[in-house]
Design a protein around this motif. Structure first.
Motif, short mmCIF file in Angstrom:
data_model
loop_
_atom_site.label_atom_id
_atom_site.label_comp_id
_atom_site.label_asym_id
_atom_site.label_seq_id
_atom_site.Cartn_x
_atom_site.Cartn_y
_atom_site.Cartn_z
N PHE A 1 0.84 -1.21 0.00
CA PHE A 1 0.00 0.00 0.00
C PHE A 1 0.87 1.25 0.00
CE2 PHE A 1 -2.02 3.47 2.33
CZ PHE A 1 -3.21 3.62 1.62
N PHE A 2 1.85 1.31 0.88
CA PHE A 2 2.68 2.51 0.97
C PHE A 2 3.65 2.64 -0.20
CE2 PHE A 2 1.42 2.04 5.48
CZ PHE A 2 0.85 3.29 5.65
N VAL A 3 4.14 1.50 -0.71
CA VAL A 3 4.98 1.55 -1.91
C VAL A 3 4.15 2.08 -3.08
CG1 VAL A 3 6.19 0.14 -3.63
CG2 VAL A 3 6.55 -0.28 -1.18
N GLY A 4 2.91 1.59 -3.21
CA GLY A 4 2.04 2.06 -4.28
C GLY A 4 1.64 3.52 -4.11
N LEU A 5 1.45 3.95 -2.86
CA LEU A 5 1.09 5.34 -2.60
C LEU A 5 2.21 6.28 -3.04
CD1 LEU A 5 -0.92 7.34 -1.33
CD2 LEU A 5 0.29 7.02 0.85
N ILE A 6 3.45 5.92 -2.75
CA ILE A 6 4.58 6.74 -3.17
C ILE A 6 4.68 6.75 -4.70
CG2 ILE A 6 7.11 6.94 -3.13
CD1 ILE A 6 7.02 5.71 -0.30
N PHE A 7 4.56 5.56 -5.30
CA PHE A 7 4.68 5.47 -6.76
C PHE A 7 3.53 6.18 -7.47
CE2 PHE A 7 3.77 3.17 -10.75
CZ PHE A 7 4.98 3.40 -11.42
N SER A 8 2.39 6.32 -6.83
CA SER A 8 1.26 7.00 -7.46
C SER A 8 1.56 8.45 -7.78
CB SER A 8 0.01 6.91 -6.56
OG SER A 8 0.17 7.70 -5.39
N MET A 9 2.62 9.00 -7.17
CA MET A 9 3.03 10.37 -7.44
C MET A 9 4.08 10.47 -8.54
SD MET A 9 3.38 11.69 -3.50
CE MET A 9 2.25 11.06 -2.25
N ALA A 10 4.42 9.33 -9.16
CA ALA A 10 5.40 9.33 -10.23
C ALA A 10 4.84 10.03 -11.47
CB ALA A 10 5.80 7.90 -10.58
N VAL A 11 5.74 10.58 -12.28
CA VAL A 11 5.34 11.24 -13.52
C VAL A 11 5.80 10.39 -14.70
CG1 VAL A 11 5.43 13.54 -12.49
CG2 VAL A 11 7.48 12.60 -13.58
N GLY A 12 5.24 10.68 -15.88
CA GLY A 12 5.68 9.98 -17.08
C GLY A 12 4.92 8.70 -17.39
N PHE A 13 3.91 8.37 -16.57
CA PHE A 13 3.09 7.19 -16.82
C PHE A 13 1.64 7.64 -17.04
CE2 PHE A 13 6.58 5.81 -14.15
CZ PHE A 13 6.97 4.58 -14.68
N ASN A 14 0.94 6.99 -17.97
CA ASN A 14 -0.48 7.29 -18.06
C ASN A 14 -1.21 6.58 -16.92
OD1 ASN A 14 -1.45 4.60 -18.90
ND2 ASN A 14 -0.42 5.05 -20.85
N ARG A 15 -2.44 6.98 -16.69
CA ARG A 15 -3.17 6.50 -15.52
C ARG A 15 -3.35 4.98 -15.52
NH1 ARG A 15 -8.21 10.60 -14.24
NH2 ARG A 15 -6.97 12.43 -13.69
N ILE A 16 -3.66 4.44 -16.69
CA ILE A 16 -3.92 3.00 -16.76
C ILE A 16 -2.66 2.21 -16.45
CG2 ILE A 16 -4.58 1.11 -18.30
CD1 ILE A 16 -6.44 3.03 -19.74
N THR A 17 -1.53 2.59 -17.05
CA THR A 17 -0.27 1.90 -16.81
C THR A 17 0.12 1.97 -15.34
OG1 THR A 17 0.50 2.40 -19.05
CG2 THR A 17 2.17 1.78 -17.42
N LYS A 18 -0.01 3.15 -14.77
CA LYS A 18 0.35 3.33 -13.36
C LYS A 18 -0.57 2.50 -12.46
CE LYS A 18 1.30 7.55 -12.05
NZ LYS A 18 1.13 8.96 -11.54
N ALA A 19 -1.85 2.48 -12.76
CA ALA A 19 -2.79 1.71 -11.96
C ALA A 19 -2.48 0.22 -12.03
CB ALA A 19 -4.22 1.97 -12.43
#
Length: 253
Positions: free
Chosen positions: A164-182
């Motif tokens: 959960f926390f790893v994903g929360l940090i990564f959710s702030m990454a740039v350069g990915f579209n929403r679907i790929t990041k999800a």
């Protein structure tokens, strides 16, 4: 609805980056220790170093041609006794673990080589007692359902918090579209469920052992991608962006 353009890893304030980085380092170290622990326990189930399908089968389905005692003496516990001592205990188990030999032949070996851990650590069988060692010397049916239930709920609760926390940090990454990041964020949770479910399936049928390896590899790879991407975007990307007029990273307090 557009994502917040300012809430991204490159533009976080220094204290927040330090917080996230400290968490990533500790989690990364924890994952490496978990891998080492797997290699030293499950990875030695077949008596050879390195995780294999046989290790998974022996750990969950069992080695039904022998006993758990024999598997341990030829695997993770091999270095704790001499070849002669191991052979004596294995023969005793194969011959039915008779109590008549316990006091004179087996107990002295157990007291000298096993008692230092097995008589004092409550989470492992106290094989200094005949009744406990007799269970371990029986035909190896792998992990029992009680231990599987206990370990499963610990892993599901504990590891999901990490993801959960790893994903929360990564959710702030740039350069990915929403679907790929999800998808990347969801993958560790999906493979964790596959991993735990495979323990139970392998207990019933050894052919499911492959899915245990696939599950563990899948969530480890996805986690590594998120961890390294987050570190890169917090510390390296802003430095590169400083020389670009197209990307200006403004720290937010």
């Amino acid at each position: 609805m557009k994502e917040n353009s300012w809430l991204n890893l490159p533009s976080l304030s220094m204290p927040v980056k330090a917080l996230f980085t400290g968490y990533i380092f500790v989690v990364g170290l924890g994952l490496m220790m978990a891998g080492a622990q797997i290699m030293l326990t499950h990875g030695m189930a077949d008596g050879k170093f390195g995780l294999s399908v046989d290790d998974i089968v022996y750990s969950y389905y069992g080695n039904r041609d022998g006993s758990k005692l024999e598997s341990k003496l030829n695997g993770s516990m091999k270095e704790h006794a001499t070849p002669e001592e191991r052979l004596t205990m294995i023969k005793w188990a194969r011959n039915g673990a008779e109590k008549t030999e316990w006091q004179t032949t087996i107990k002295p070996i157990v007291d000298a080589k096993c008692a230092m851990c097995h008589a004092h650590i409550p989470t492992i069988p106290n094989i200094t007692k005949f009744d406990e060692l007799e269970k371990v010397a029986a035909v190896d049916h792998g992990a029992d359902y009680t231990s599987l239930t206990r370990v499963s709920h610990i892993h599901l609760f504990g590891i999901s918090f990490i993801f959960f926390f790893v994903g929360l940090i990564f959710s702030m990454a740039v350069g990915f579209n929403r679907i790929t990041k999800a998808i990347i964020i969801f993958i560790p949770f999906a493979f964790l469920i596959l991993d735990i479910a495979s323990w139970w399936l392998t207990k019933m049928n050894p052919n499911f052992a492959y899915f245990v390896i696939i599950g563990g590899f899948g969530y480890s790879l996805a986690s590594a991608i998120m961890l390294f991407t987050s570190l890169y975007q917090m510390w390296i990307m802003p430095l590169r962006g400083q020389s670009s007029t197209e990307n200006t990273w403004t720290e937010k307090v």
